[in-house]
Write a protein that holds these residues in place. Sequence first.
Motif, PDB file in Angstrom:
ATOM      1  N   ASP A  25       0.823  -1.203   0.000  1.00 13.89           N
ATOM      2  CA  ASP A  25       0.000   0.000   0.000  1.00 13.89           C
ATOM      3  C   ASP A  25       0.860   1.258   0.000  1.00 13.89           C
ATOM      4  N   GLU A  26       0.194   2.415  -0.067  1.00 11.05           N
ATOM      5  CA  GLU A  26       0.882   3.691  -0.185  1.00 11.05           C
ATOM      6  C   GLU A  26       1.710   4.053   1.042  1.00 11.05           C
ATOM      7  N   GLU A  27       1.478   3.363   2.144  1.00  7.36           N
ATOM      8  CA  GLU A  27       2.272   3.595   3.349  1.00  7.36           C
ATOM      9  C   GLU A  27       3.471   2.647   3.424  1.00  7.36           C
ATOM     10  N   GLU A  63      -8.900   1.390   5.839  1.00 10.96           N
ATOM     11  CA  GLU A  63      -9.774   2.318   5.124  1.00 10.96           C
ATOM     12  C   GLU A  63      -9.000   3.588   4.772  1.00 10.96           C
ATOM     13  N   GLY A  64      -9.167   4.046   3.539  1.00  8.30           N
ATOM     14  CA  GLY A  64      -8.521   5.265   3.080  1.00  8.30           C
ATOM     15  C   GLY A  64      -7.091   5.101   2.613  1.00  8.30           C
ATOM     16  N   VAL A  65      -6.566   3.882   2.664  1.00 10.45           N
ATOM     17  CA  VAL A  65      -5.194   3.619   2.217  1.00 10.45           C
ATOM     18  C   VAL A  65      -5.254   2.942   0.854  1.00 10.45           C
ATOM     19  N   ALA A  66      -4.561   3.519  -0.122  1.00  6.57           N
ATOM     20  CA  ALA A  66      -4.625   3.012  -1.494  1.00  6.57           C
ATOM     21  C   ALA A  66      -3.541   1.963  -1.752  1.00  6.57           C
TER      22      ALA A  66
END
Length: 87
Positions: A25-27, A63-66
């Motif tokens: 994910d983006e993180e 939630e909210g992580v792409a």
Amino acid sequence: MFEFSVANEGGWDIEIEESDFKLKDEEGDKHEPQLVTVDGHVATQKVEEDERVAVRAVFEVPEGVAPTELKYNPSFGFRNNVRYVFR
């Protein structure tokens, strides 16, 4: 959920396993699939030579992580890895 097709065009049977898939994910966190199905059957499943199957991989991410990257690293049969980068 991600859905794609896998064609076994090699000279031998292959197996598709849940552990073959990873999502980043983006993180920068990596996620294991919660479920992988092959033509509607829970993985691990054998795919015979010259057969094409529909694969669905379900991941749970916050939630909210792409998602940024999906990898298919076959552990049995194929020698090529597949990497899909989201834009």
